[in-house]
Design a protein around this motif. Structure first.
Motif, PDB file in Angstrom:
ATOM      1  N   VAL A   1      -3.973  -6.316  -9.100  1.00 38.57           N
ATOM      2  CA  VAL A   1      -3.722  -6.686  -7.712  1.00 38.57           C
ATOM      3  C   VAL A   1      -2.333  -6.189  -7.338  1.00 38.57           C
ATOM      4  O   VAL A   1      -1.374  -6.422  -8.075  1.00 38.57           O
ATOM      5  CB  VAL A   1      -3.765  -8.220  -7.529  1.00 38.57           C
TER       6      VAL A   1
ATOM      7  N   ILE B   1       0.615  -6.245  -4.378  1.00 39.09           N
ATOM      8  CA  ILE B   1       1.098  -6.812  -3.117  1.00 39.09           C
ATOM      9  C   ILE B   1       2.393  -6.089  -2.792  1.00 39.09           C
ATOM     10  O   ILE B   1       3.373  -6.174  -3.544  1.00 39.09           O
ATOM     11  CB  ILE B   1       1.328  -8.332  -3.237  1.00 39.09           C
TER      12      ILE B   1
ATOM     13  N   GLY C   1      -5.660  -4.393  -3.092  1.00 38.08           N
ATOM     14  CA  GLY C   1      -4.331  -4.185  -2.540  1.00 38.08           C
ATOM     15  C   GLY C   1      -4.138  -5.043  -1.312  1.00 38.08           C
ATOM     16  O   GLY C   1      -5.047  -5.187  -0.488  1.00 38.08           O
ATOM     17  N   LEU C   2      -2.980  -5.632  -1.219  1.00 41.43           N
ATOM     18  CA  LEU C   2      -2.644  -6.420  -0.027  1.00 41.43           C
ATOM     19  C   LEU C   2      -1.322  -5.884   0.515  1.00 41.43           C
ATOM     20  O   LEU C   2      -0.304  -5.915  -0.186  1.00 41.43           O
ATOM     21  CB  LEU C   2      -2.519  -7.903  -0.387  1.00 41.43           C
ATOM     22  N   VAL C   3      -1.370  -5.360   1.741  1.00 43.03           N
ATOM     23  CA  VAL C   3      -0.153  -4.860   2.368  1.00 43.03           C
ATOM     24  C   VAL C   3       0.477  -6.033   3.114  1.00 43.03           C
ATOM     25  O   VAL C   3      -0.039  -6.478   4.130  1.00 43.03           O
ATOM     26  CB  VAL C   3      -0.463  -3.694   3.335  1.00 43.03           C
TER      27      VAL C   3
END
Ligand SMILES: Cc1cc2nc3c(=O)[nH]c(=O)nc-3n(C[C@H](O)[C@H](O)[C@H](O)COP(=O)(O)OP(=O)(O)OC[C@H]3O[C@@H](n4cnc5c(N)ncnc54)[C@H](O)[C@@H]3O)c2cc1C
Ligand SMILES: Cc1cc2nc3c(=O)[nH]c(=O)nc-3n(C[C@H](O)[C@H](O)[C@H](O)COP(=O)(O)OP(=O)(O)OC[C@H]3O[C@@H](n4cnc5c(N)ncnc54)[C@H](O)[C@@H]3O)c2cc1C
Lengths: 251, 321
Positions: free
Chosen positions: B283, B285, B300-302
């Motif tokens: 993951v 971030i 993926g976290l933008v």
């Protein structure tokens, strides 16, 4: 005091690597840099010399004529007193032979400290310093993040699993540098000019009285590891939690 | 027929799991080439470690318990290990590629006239040792041409071996390591105090980068707490003093392959990827969508980590009740 320090060239870590036709090494037409760990070793040698009057520093590189350039520009231009190139065909040497070549040079030069990088960022073997110390029967302090030399001893702080270990070694000793040891200085223009006139010896392996020049390890093939594919971009934390839970079953 | 001698790794009298990962390699080696394996337990007051290894199918568990071996001084440990290998006729000495293994094993190779392959991740069909080179961008297959061999094993590449029952005998081996420690003195050890799982053994790793700045702990610790995770870091976070060196993951730090890896505010330089790209689920971030870390991330976290990570922590906490 005398310090022997390493200058090894490595392919630029940002270069795109292609496997050579024989499959045993990379294509040679890439950018090369001085091994980053050697930069730390060189900086450490210079600092010890600055703090201890009358210290001589000698840089050694093992390789072809190209290697000479890295000894001059990477080591002598930064302030190392003189250079030694041991001519060798890099295709035909392994960590063990490199260590024995160092041993041969140590027998000629009688340094108090041999300062190497903890690893070379091409082969990534992390062996030469330890092999050399055993060949010489010397103490070693590897993965150094702090080095203090006085009264024939070195107090070395080492980066190890679980924290920082400090050892006191009686010289002569082998020390290998980790990246946090120091901030390597840049060569000044004056330094670069001076480097051209500094003493520089070229030796052949035959000059070193080694028992043999056999290697013990051979790279028989290179391959590209299976890569990872990029996954998905989630829109928010909630979606991330939901995916980790129901799709990946990871939480 | 081969005789493998495995260097056991332990910490404060407890066996470390990397020993069992290393054992998994040794079993593969013996399955391929025939032979048997013994363990070597070096240290001081470490009989318990030898005892713990008795049920893993070794011919013998050799115990070298001596005050001079209390700290893993390379010259001393290498002498003892090589003497032991010679006395039992071991032709291959293996150990984990931990900092102790990396420090000690090359010296053993010299004493045995052996070639050494570092950080091997598998045995190829042709019997070569496969190992990452160039920060794992390429894999090299290496052959050792000497009769004796020394291998360090990348623990994350092998599942920990299971116990097989049975009761291997424990045999004491006498050491005169004192001679080899004469010019080295242990001064101190500044250990990282932690109640979390060991980074190389954890199922979940929460890793933070330079982007977390002095809030490194404030962001990573609560998430690690709810997940029972270990905490790791990029080199930049360690260089800048936000995390201890023991946390560093990568080409020149530790190599991990947990079930779940969180890369928080880490850009994803090749040297970092070298230490975590074999994690099962990754993951990322990061507030910058163009960072290379997203090329290896499953999810993926933008987002701004200072906002997203506390939210993530809270949601997982709620979920777990
Ligand atoms: C252009 C080029 C072509 C090559 N071709 C081949 C090939 O075809 N096949 C092959 O097997 N290998 C090849 N090599 C590899 C080379 O010969 C060494 O074996 C290898 O790079 C050493 O890395 P290591 O991982 O063994 O060293 P490590 O044990 O990781 O090195 C530790 C330290 O030893 C010192 N050191 C290591 N090497 C040198 C050196 N040459 N000079 C001075 N100090 C040194 C440095 O301080 C280094 O930090 C090539 C290298 C180059 C630069
Ligand atoms: C020889 C050598 C060996 C090396 N070995 C290693 C190694 O073992 N391990 C290692 O990790 N590196 C290693 N490096 C260093 C590596 O090249 C990188 O410099 C390093 O990994 C960068 O760390 P970072 O991602 O934390 O920092 P940066 O590259 O500076 O990235 C910081 C990231 O944080 C993000 N960010 C900033 N603020 C926020 C926010 N509020 N919310 C979300 N995201 C944010 C940014 O977008 C950026 O992506 C090595 C380098 C060399 C030359």
């Amino acid at each position: 005091m005398k310090i022997l320090v390493s200058a090894k060239r490595v392919s630029d870590p940002n270069a795109k690597l292609a496997i050579a036709k024989d499959g045993k090494w990379i294509e040679g037409d890439v950018e090369y840099i001085l091994n980053p760990f050697c930069e730390n070793a060189i900086e450490c040698a210079l600092q010890i010399a600055e703090a201890n009057d009358g210290t001589e520093t000698v840089a050694i590189g093992i390789g072809d004529d190209e290697t000479a350039r890295f000894i001059r520009q990477g080591a002598l231009a930064r302030g190392i007193d003189r250079g030694i190139l041991v001519s060798a065909d890099e295709e035909a040497i392994d960590s063990d032979l490199i260590a024995r070549i160092y041993m041969g040079v140590v027998h000629r030069e009688n340094p108090d400290i041999v300062l190497l990088g903890k690893q070379a960022i091409d082969g990534d073997s992390n062996q030469v310093g330890q092999l050399l110390a055993e060949y010489l029967g010397w103490p070693q302090a590897t993965f150094a993040s702090k080095v203090e030399v006085s009264g024939g001893k070195a107090i070395v702080t080492r980066e190890v699993d679980g924290g920082l270990e400090t050892l006191e070694v009686t010289l002569p000793a082998v020390i290998t540098a980790d990246l946090r040891l120091n901030e390597p200085r840049f060569a000044s223009l004056a330094g670069i000019m001076k480097a051209k006139k500094k003493p520089f010896d070229e030796l052949e392996i035959d000059d070193l009285d080694l028992e043999d020049t056999d290697t013990k390890v051979q790279v028989v093939g290179l391959s590209t590891p299976s890569g990872r594919k990029a996954g998905v971009i989630v829109k928010d934390v909630e979606e991330l939690v939901q995916k980790l839970r129901s799709e990946a079953r990871a939480i | 027929m081969s005789k493998v001698l495995i260097l056991a790794e332990h910490d404060k009298g407890a066996l470390k799991k990397v020993t069992l990962n290393t054992l998994a390699f040794a079993r593969q080696y013996v399955a391929k080439f025939g032979g048997s394996y013994d363990f070597a337990v070096l240290g001081h007051n470490v009989a318990g470690v030898a005892e713990a290894l008795r049920s893993y199918g070794a011919g013998v568990v050799h115990l070298v318990d001596h005050a001079d071996l209390a700290h893993p001084i390379a010259s001393a440990w290498a002498k003892v290990l090589a003497d032991l290998a010679k006395s039992i006729g071991a032709d291959i000495v293996v150990g984990p590629a931990s900092t102790t293994g990396k420090d000690v094993l090359p010296r053993v190779a010299v004493r045995l006239g052996a070639g050494m392959a570092s950080e091997i991740v598998s045995l190829t069909d042709g019997g070569a040792f496969r190992r990452p080179m160039w920060a794992g961008n390429l894999m090299g297959d290496v052959k050792i041409t000497t009769a004796n061999k020394v291998i360090s094993v990348r623990a994350s590449a092998f599942d920990a071996a299971e116990a097989t029952g049975g009761q291997s005998p424990v045999t004491a081996f006498a050491s005169d390591a004192g001679l080899a420690t004469a010019r080295v003195k242990f001064v101190s050890f500044d250990g990282v105090q932690s109640t979390r799982p060991d980074l190389t053994e954890a199922a979940v790793v929460v890793a933070g980068g330079r982007g977390l700045k002095d809030k490194f702990g404030a962001v990573t610790e609560p998430l690690a707490d709810v997940l029972g995770a270990a905490i790791g870091a990029s080199r930049a976070a360690v260089d800048d003093g936000f995390a201890p060196n023991d946390y560093q993951i990568g080409q020149t730090g530790k190599v991990v392959a947990p079930q779940l890896y969180f890369a928080i505010a880490i850009s994803g330089a090749v040297q970092h990827l070298a230490g975590m790209k074999n994690s099962k689920v990754i993951v990322a971030i990061n507030k910058n969508p163009d960072e290379p870390i997203f090329k290896v991330a499953d999810y993926g976290l933008v987002a701004d980590a200072f906002v997203a990570v506390p939210e993530l922590t809270a949601q997982i906490k709620t979920l777990r009740g």
